[in-house]
Design a protein around this motif. Structure first.
Motif, PDB file in Angstrom:
ATOM      1  N   SER A 199      24.487  -8.303  29.182  1.00  5.79           N
ATOM      2  CA  SER A 199      24.300  -8.127  30.707  1.00  5.79           C
ATOM      3  C   SER A 199      25.437  -7.093  30.968  1.00  5.79           C
ATOM      4  O   SER A 199      26.331  -6.654  30.374  1.00  5.79           O
ATOM      5  N   THR A 259      26.497 -13.204  34.755  1.00  2.00           N
ATOM      6  CA  THR A 259      25.175 -13.057  34.825  1.00  2.00           C
ATOM      7  C   THR A 259      24.322 -13.001  33.507  1.00  2.00           C
ATOM      8  O   THR A 259      25.063 -12.267  32.533  1.00  2.00           O
ATOM      9  N   SER A 260      23.141 -13.210  33.408  1.00  2.69           N
ATOM     10  CA  SER A 260      22.307 -13.020  32.148  1.00  2.69           C
ATOM     11  C   SER A 260      21.304 -11.952  32.188  1.00  2.69           C
ATOM     12  O   SER A 260      20.934 -11.682  33.745  1.00  2.69           O
ATOM     13  N   GLU A 267      13.273 -11.545  33.762  1.00  7.60           N
ATOM     14  CA  GLU A 267      13.248 -12.706  34.829  1.00  7.60           C
ATOM     15  C   GLU A 267      13.977 -12.296  35.869  1.00  7.60           C
ATOM     16  O   GLU A 267      13.770 -12.716  36.942  1.00  7.60           O
ATOM     17  N   ASN A 268      14.875 -11.490  35.780  1.00  9.47           N
ATOM     18  CA  ASN A 268      15.891 -10.957  36.881  1.00  9.47           C
ATOM     19  C   ASN A 268      14.867 -10.094  37.944  1.00  9.47           C
ATOM     20  O   ASN A 268      15.357  -9.995  38.964  1.00  9.47           O
ATOM     21  N   TRP A 289      11.966 -11.308  39.004  1.00 13.25           N
ATOM     22  CA  TRP A 289      11.514 -12.007  40.385  1.00 13.25           C
ATOM     23  C   TRP A 289      12.590 -13.120  40.501  1.00 13.25           C
ATOM     24  O   TRP A 289      11.979 -14.070  41.334  1.00 13.25           O
ATOM     25  N   GLY A 290      13.714 -13.134  39.863  1.00 13.52           N
ATOM     26  CA  GLY A 290      14.656 -14.109  40.311  1.00 13.52           C
ATOM     27  C   GLY A 290      15.372 -13.641  41.543  1.00 13.52           C
ATOM     28  O   GLY A 290      15.241 -12.405  42.037  1.00 13.52           O
ATOM     29  N   ASN A 291      16.221 -14.381  42.004  1.00 14.99           N
ATOM     30  CA  ASN A 291      17.246 -14.082  42.998  1.00 14.99           C
ATOM     31  C   ASN A 291      16.556 -13.496  44.406  1.00 14.99           C
ATOM     32  O   ASN A 291      16.815 -12.384  44.836  1.00 14.99           O
ATOM     33  N   GLY A 311      13.061 -13.650  44.565  1.00 18.31           N
ATOM     34  CA  GLY A 311      11.594 -13.319  44.171  1.00 18.31           C
ATOM     35  C   GLY A 311      11.563 -11.745  44.251  1.00 18.31           C
ATOM     36  O   GLY A 311      12.330 -11.019  44.013  1.00 18.31           O
ATOM     37  N   PRO A 349      12.326  -9.933  47.813  1.00 16.86           N
ATOM     38  CA  PRO A 349      13.273 -10.656  48.634  1.00 16.86           C
ATOM     39  C   PRO A 349      13.463 -10.246  50.199  1.00 16.86           C
ATOM     40  O   PRO A 349      13.818 -10.844  50.993  1.00 16.86           O
ATOM     41  N   SER A 386      16.743  -5.643  34.946  1.00 19.30           N
ATOM     42  CA  SER A 386      16.613  -6.489  34.015  1.00 19.30           C
ATOM     43  C   SER A 386      17.808  -6.863  33.583  1.00 19.30           C
ATOM     44  O   SER A 386      18.257  -7.822  33.173  1.00 19.30           O
ATOM     45  N   PRO A 437      21.167  -8.462  38.081  1.00 21.40           N
ATOM     46  CA  PRO A 437      20.204  -8.928  39.138  1.00 21.40           C
ATOM     47  C   PRO A 437      20.254  -7.876  40.234  1.00 21.40           C
ATOM     48  O   PRO A 437      21.652  -6.956  40.578  1.00 21.40           O
TER      49      PRO A 437
END
Length: 482
Positions: free
Chosen positions: A204, A209-210, A214-215, A217-219, A221, A224, A285, A288
């Protein structure tokens, strides 16, 4: 028989030929040398490639991400599709009439003298204000390596360098743009490759943070900040694509415009997908989206994470290259547009003076003087001036795009035969693009951060309308006396 400048300006659109040809003043044809075709396929393709890569990507993309989140990728795709239709429309007109005045001349031809006058001068002003910002930025970039050197020395140096390049044969300009664009393209490809490598290694760009797709749609959506965030980002995205219409201006000096212009324009979709959508997808990606503040460049972060200790120096070299490329292209575009305006009778005749090597030297000289004065003003006035500069450039961009689209629609209605480079999905794609451009104009007025663009834009159009009216009065008096 060709029309004189005054006769061409005073005639109505319906009185001119529907053949698609653009009349040029006979006085210029007889008394002055003409532009020379010296840009080949390699030059035009990289000019087109470089026009899509600049500060809008290197730095402006962070603001777009903050405004919308990961859904900003959709904004780039939608705006990119609109840009492609605009460029196809311009390309079809350029293939029919490869003139240096480009969309300014086409607006005069198909929409009337006033439209051509406003469009041409708006583009020139856009190029001037953007180049002023780039000249000032160049001095800032050089200060990174030489902090004790006064900024005005770098400003004068780059202006003299650009003046030297743009007063040589057009092939010299093409070669310089080719190599400068090659550096920018290489940097982007290296960043994309490095980003993919970091993703595969699970690394990263920030602690705690990873990384991973998936970043996206995370944090909060994929969207957002909802539809409002998407709409807010559109004005920033459109600004990033501003200047790409310079491709059309190269038609007047392209060795084979019917072949090279379509080839260059057809690369627009994959360039946008690779350099904007691909790059930002990898960045969001790796980290975040809500941690991208713009305080640190993602490019520096990626090069640093790859173990390159000179990451800041590498990026500084790239942005210096991008600034020189932008100033060079802006000077070329504004100079050729001034040349075209002079041929149409919309600018002083001196701007149509061409050297023996086929360069409109007076237009280039005026452009360089404007850079010098503008850079001085930027050093004296508050930093708030940059907001105004960006606002003018954004408004000017959408105005020029709108005039290109309306000119193309008018041309297709009057010229019934088809070219080898028709706009796809005509007329539906054209009208959807016009609607999109009008939507961007409304958004400029809607959001407080960009409302300055509408205010400055309306004032600018008012000044041009007044100038045009006064010019017409002088011409009417001249005709009456003669």
């Amino acid at each position: 028989m060709a029309l004189t400048d005054v006769e061409w300006l005073m005639t109505t659109t319906d009185e001119r030929s529907d053949s698609g040809s653009i009349p040029v003043s006979s006085s210029y044809q007889q008394a002055e040398p003409t532009l020379k075709r010296g840009l080949n396929m390699r030059h035009i393709r990289f000019i087109a490639l470089g026009s899509a890569i600049g500060t809008g990507l290197f730095y402006g993309s962070s603001k777009a991400i903050q405004a919308a989140g990961p859904i900003v990728l959709l904004a780039y795709i939608v705006a990119g599709a609109a840009v492609y239709v605009v460029m196809r429309s311009l390309g079809e007109m350029a293939v029919r009439n490869p003139v240096s005045g480009s969309f300014g001349t086409y607006a005069t031809r198909y929409l009337g003298p006033f439209a051509g006058f406003v469009t041409g001068w708006t583009f020139v002003f856009e190029m001037i204000v953007v180049a002023i910002a780039d000249v000032t930025a160049f001095a800032v970039y050089m200060g990174f390596w030489f902090p004790g050197t006064p900024k005005w020395i770098w400003i004068v140096a780059v202006i003299l360098f650009i003046a030297g390049i743009n007063t040589r044969h057009v092939k010299v300009f093409g070669e310089l743009e080719f190599w400068l664009s090659l550096v920018k393209v290489g940097a982007i490809i290296a960043m994309i490759g490095g980003g993919v490598a970091l993703l595969l290694m699970g690394m990263s760009l920030s602690d705690g943070t990873s990384s991973g797709v998936e970043n996206l749609w995370g944090n909060g959506g994929f969207a957002p900040k909802g539809i409002e965030g998407l709409l807010a980002s559109l004005t920033i995205v459109v600004f990033a694509f501003g200047g790409i219409e310079t491709i059309g201006i190269t038609a007047g000096e392209a060795a084979d415009p019917s072949h090279s212009i379509p080839k260059a324009i057809n690369t627009v979709p994959w360039r946008i997908l690779l350099f904007y959508v691909g790059t930002l997808a990898i960045i969001m990606s790796l980290v975040p989206w809500d941690t991208i503040t713009g305080e640190a460049s993602p490019f520096v972060q990626i090069f640093t994470a790859l173990g390159l200790p000179a990451a800041a120096d590498i990026l500084n070299l790239v942005v210096i290259t991008a600034a020189i490329s932008a100033i060079n292209a802006d000077t070329f575009g504004a100079g050729r547009m001034l040349y075209g305006l002079a041929l149409e009778g919309h600018a002083p005749r001196s701007f149509a003076k061409v050297s023996n090597s086929g360069i409109p030297w007076m237009s280039v000289a005026v452009m360089c003087m404007a850079l010098g004065v503008g850079a001085l003003l930027n050093a004296l006035i508050p930093e708030r001036a940059f907001v105004v500069i960006a606002s003018i450039a954004t408004f000017a961009t959408v105005w020029v795009w709108l005039m290109i689209m309306l000119s193309h629609v008018a041309m297709r209605r009057r010229v019934k035969d088809h070219s080898n480079f028709d706009v796809p999905l005509w007329p539906y794609a054209s009208w959807l693009t016009i609607a999109f451009i009008c939507c961007v104009v409304v958004l400029l007025a809607w959001f407080p951060d960009t409302r300055t663009a509408m205010i400055v834009g309306v004032v600018w159009l008012g000044v041009l309308a007044l100038s045009y009216r006064l010019a017409r009065r002088r011409q009417n008096r001249t005709i009456a006396v003669s």
